[in-house]
Design an enzyme around this catalytic site. Structure first.
Site, PDB file in Angstrom:
ATOM      1  N   ASP A 109       0.926  -1.039  -0.041  1.00 15.32           N
ATOM      2  CA  ASP A 109       0.009   0.088  -0.130  1.00 15.32           C
ATOM      3  C   ASP A 109       1.194   1.187  -0.009  1.00 15.32           C
ATOM      4  O   ASP A 109       2.202   1.156   0.250  1.00 15.32           O
ATOM      5  CB  ASP A 109      -1.047   0.076   1.243  1.00 15.32           C
ATOM      6  CG  ASP A 109      -2.265   0.751   0.895  1.00 15.32           C
ATOM      7  OD1 ASP A 109      -2.110   1.663   0.025  1.00 15.32           O
ATOM      8  OD2 ASP A 109      -3.188   0.855   1.632  1.00 15.32           O
TER       9      ASP A 109
HETATM   10  C1  BGC Z   1      -4.755   3.194   0.080  1.00 12.90           C
HETATM   11  C2  BGC Z   1      -4.985   2.453  -1.247  1.00 12.90           C
HETATM   12  C3  BGC Z   1      -4.992   2.976  -2.387  1.00 12.90           C
HETATM   13  C4  BGC Z   1      -3.521   3.783  -2.305  1.00 12.90           C
HETATM   14  C5  BGC Z   1      -3.276   4.555  -3.467  1.00 12.90           C
HETATM   15  C6  BGC Z   1      -3.747   4.290   0.137  1.00 12.90           C
HETATM   16  O1  BGC Z   1      -3.840   5.081   0.965  1.00 12.90           O
HETATM   17  O2  BGC Z   1      -4.881   2.681   1.452  1.00 12.90           O
HETATM   18  O3  BGC Z   1      -6.361   1.719  -1.053  1.00 12.90           O
HETATM   19  O4  BGC Z   1      -4.909   2.249  -3.429  1.00 12.90           O
HETATM   20  O5  BGC Z   1      -3.678   4.573  -1.251  1.00 12.90           O
HETATM   21  O6  BGC Z   1      -3.859   5.455  -3.541  1.00 12.90           O
END
Ligand code: BGC
Length: 814
Positions: free
Chosen positions: A229
């Site tokens: 993530d």
């Molecule tokens: C989120 C993800 C997301 C990623 C990119 C993170 O803060 O938890 O779900 O895909 O950011 O935006």
């Protein structure tokens, strides 16, 4: 290895360079060897491709795309074909926008109704969530690109999501928190998995060998890519060893260097890196092929996609109350449309999933074509405001003249957001004040609710009709009117339980984890598994939803691999019914919920018609995870085979004797009374430790220790450095002040991107502006060595700039 020859031509540095992003959304490319970079984009219910300024917080705009209903909404359709259809349309748009990896679906379990991201997730049930996720993935990947199932795993609270340690027993982990992922991997064949931010039983999920190697790769046979993530990498080398190919976003090469050093020093074998590069290249090349096709659609039909979003919303709307058949509305009913949400639809949540819609329906504009008779509109409340007597009076004046009041209400965007959890299950008081006043002047109130998660409804007796649209996407308002007018017969059923009160939720005693860890003491008893087994009354049970027609069930027949039964439409209009298969064991040797969902079917039936439905059993129907044999086993027992219109409305019942796999029961029953009775809402630490098989780690911060990389900014509250404590006070003041002046969304940003951020995030999320050595200096300041720390920061910054200058000179030369 598929790309062995290509990999042999790369230097160690080149190989390592693929292990993290080139920028916020793209992977590294290598022109010399013809390796392109690929683009990753959010999100689960629409494409969020940012062409310019990039962020993962939902701040900067993205290219317009269709905003489909969110996963929490679509789950209510219980329709896998529909899931595949959305996936197909998401895939089409991703291809048009040149997105290789679509960062969704999100399939974490709804352990607690307050989790801020529940609107992005499907269900409290792993089987339902897994089946829908697999459907989305099939649809998306039918276009040759990749889905990315997230967040793997046990990411069930937003507070402290980047540092919280989830303590969960192995059986609960397997049966509840991993089953949906297992289905997404094995049946959906997802090509990408996103690891979560949090820790699982003491190790960051991204580095967790048990989760990433033993379960994901060895047991499930996963051969795809794992991406962190955003900003979620902790120890890059440990992540690589656990099988994490890609770290996102860029760290300006800093962590790649860590990999180079680990290989050069012999800490890890180069083979580990080669294998990761191989899997990543496969994803890049196979997804990139799609864009090389000269016939690729570079556009999509905006109106057609909008209609698909509408169809999906129509099937996902849930009718929760229909006293005296107030719905569907009569075309000649004089309607007062009240509630600010009628003018400005609440249709999606906040955070990284925000889509910039191609169009946006609103109720007021769609009323005319619905054929309904509207005598006026009044907002009645301010979306983010306090009680407004003038607005309430105006709404009541209108309501007095109407046959029926259509009251649009729900939660606002600032309440349901990524990065923070809801504070309560209430809807805003100013809306309830309005409802109370309206109910004094008109008996016929129909509430149209828009929220992405369960809410309490102490006001429900004041309304005759209640329709829940969840977060229904850009075409949701029109879809809702079609249900209200009877053009569409509602067929959604809740994919989560609505407790009467938040306090009834079994995890409420352990949610959210506030300091080091969160203990999942309720074990497998989340959602209906708890309410049903412990016989606790709920407002609306899992699987519940009404229709404008009625269905009768008959003729159950079971054999070893399936159950068959008939469903008859006994009403006057055609409709769809979601028939649900639950299975419970008659034996009490191994504790388990009274019943669990093991299959479902959605059938369309004309009035008077009978359809025969067959639900096949599968490998999950009777299994349980045995912690002694460390395998899935089947207990020899008589099983209750139950067919229900909801989890609380079982229409047909029979039993089936099943042979077991012979493993002895793994538990000492006397030590686990709460789990054997299912009354697991307030389990003692001793009993939880018996289930876990070991002591729980200390759950509170050790305030005597200096703060380190993985401590969060919030912990500056007790830092040794006065400067850090002052900074903390400033942050909390800014948060308080912004809320006070009504800037709740900006206040949320402080929580998301500052307050709960671990210090390491400064290096992982600033694209090279702050590096780890500079962070060491910052930590010195935080821990009370102001001047030493400042000196260190300045020295390291100088070093970094010098290196960067040297590098760009070399690049210019070479
Ligand atoms: C989120 C993800 C997301 C990623 C990119 C993170 O803060 O938890 O779900 O895909 O950011 O935006």
């Amino acid at each position: 290895m598929k790309y062995k020859e290509l990999i042999q031509q790369m230097t160690l540095e080149e190989k390592a360079s693929f292990m993290s992003g080139k920028d916020f959304w793209q992977t590294m490319d290598l022109e010399r060897l013809g390796i392109p970079s690929m683009f990753l984009s959010d999100g689960p219910h629409g494409i969020r491709k940012q062409a310019e300024a990039a962020d993962h917080l939902g701040l900067n705009e993205s290219i317009p795309a269709t905003c489909f209903p969110t996963a929490a909404t679509v789950a209510n359709s219980w329709n896998q074909e529909l899931g595949e259809l959305i996936g197909d349309y998401l895939g089409k748009e991703a291809v048009a926008q040149k997105v290789n990896v679509l960062l969704g679906p999100g399939i974490n379990m709804k352990r607690n109704p307050l989790c801020g991201r529940n609107f992005e997730y499907f269900s409290e049930d792993p089987y339902l969530a897994g089946k829908l996720a697999a459907a989305y993935i099939r649809g998306i990947q039918s276009h040759g690109i990749s889905a990315c199932v997230k967040h793997f795993a046990v990411n069930n609270q937003e507070a402290r999501r980047m540092s919280i340690d989830t303590i969960v027993d192995e059986r609960t982990l397997r049966e509840i928190y991993l089953t949906a992922f297992e289905i997404a991997v094995k049946e959906g064949k997802t090509k990408t998995v996103m690891s979560s931010y949090n820790m699982l039983n003491g190790a960051y999920t991204n580095e967790n060998q048990h989760l990433m190697r033993v379960i994901l790769r060895d047991e499930w046979g996963y051969e795809g890519v794992v991406v962190t993530d955003w900003g979620g990498s902790n120890d890059r080398v440990a992540g690589l060893v656990a099988g994490n190919e890609l770290e996102m976003p860029t760290t300006a090469g800093e962590t790649n260097l860590e990999i180079v050093n680990a290989v050069s020093s012999g800490k890890i074998q180069e083979k580990v890196l080669d294998e990761a590069v191989d899997r990543l290249l496969d994803l890049v090349f196979t997804t990139e092929q799609v864009f090389n096709n000269p016939l690729r659609d570079k556009d999509f039909d905006v109106n057609k996609h909008h209609r698909v979003a509408q169809k999906v919303a129509e099937e996902s709307i849930v009718l929760l109350k229909n006293e005296a058949n107030i719905l569907p509305l009569q075309k000649n009913n004089n309607l007062a449309v009240i509630g600010q949400f009628a003018k400005e639809a609440r249709y999606q949540g906040a955070g990284s999933s925000i889509v910039n819609p191609t169009r946006l329906d609103n109720t007021l504009e769609c009323l005319e074509e619905s054929g309904l008779t509207c005598i006026g509109y009044e907002p009645g409340f301010e979306r983010y405001g306090k009680k407004n007597n003038q607005k309430i009076n105006d709404a009541c004046t209108l309501a007095k003249q109407a046959d029926v009041v259509l009251l649009y209400m729900g939660l606002d965007e600032a309440t349901e957001a990524e990065g923070l959890d809801r504070a309560s299950m209430h809807i805003p008081q100013n809306q309830i004040d309005l409802l109370n006043a309206l109910s004094e002047v008109n008996d016929n109130i129909v509430v149209v609710l828009s929220c992405g998660a369960a809410v309490e409804m102490p006001w429900i007796d004041k309304v005759k009709g209640l329709v829940h649209g969840y977060l229904a996407g850009q075409a949701g308002s029109r879809a809702m009117l079609r249900v209200l007018s009877g053009d569409v017969n509602p067929s959604g059923k809740l994919a989560e339980t609505y407790p009467l009160r938040y306090e009834d939720t079994p995890s409420s005693h352990n949610f959210p984890g506030k300091e080091v860890s969160v203990e999942y003491r309720e074990g497998m008893y989340i959602g209906y598994r708890y309410f049903d087994t412990a016989a606790v009354n709920v407002l609306f049970p899992f699987g519940y939803g009404l229709s404008y027609t009625t269905f009768a069930y008959s003729n159950i027949q079971v054999d070893l691999d399936k159950v068959t039964f008939d469903v008859t439409n006994t009403g006057d209009v055609a409709g769809m019914e979601v028939a649900q298969l639950y299975v419970g064991s008659a034996s009490s040797d191994i504790f388990r919920p009274k019943k669990e969902l093991k299959g479902f079917a959605k059938v369309f039936i004309h009035p008077g018609e009978t359809k025969t439905v067959t639900i096949a059993f599968d490998d999950k129907t009777f299994r349980y995870f045995n912690v002694n044999t460390n395998k899935w086993e089947v207990e020899a027992a008589d099983y209750n085979i139950l067919i229900g219109a909801s989890s609380a409305d079982i229409r047909l019942e029979t039993t089936l004797a099943v042979e077991g796999t012979g493993a002895p029961a793994p538990y000492d029953q006397a030590k686990l009374p709460s789990y054997y009775t299912g009354k697991a809402s307030n389990v003692s630490v001793e009993e939880f430790e018996s289930l876990l098989g070991h002591k729980v780690p200390k759950s509170t911060w050790d305030r005597s220790k200096p703060l380190g990389y993985n401590d969060t900014i919030a912990q500056c509250a007790y830092a040794k450095g006065g400067f850090a404590r002052f900074a903390f006070k400033l942050i909390t003041f800014a948060h308080w002040f912004l809320r006070k002046i009504g800037k709740r969304e900006t206040a949320n940003l402080i929580m998301m991107s500052v307050y709960h951020m671990p210090f390491r995030g400064m290096a992982r999320m600033t694209g090279g502006i702050i590096n780890m050595p500079m962070l060491d200096g910052i930590l010195m300041i935080v821990n009370g060595h102001f001047f030493k720390g400042l000196g260190h920061v300045l020295k390291e910054r100088k070093k970094m700039l010098k290196q960067a200058k040297g590098l760009s000179k070399a690049e210019a030369k070479g």
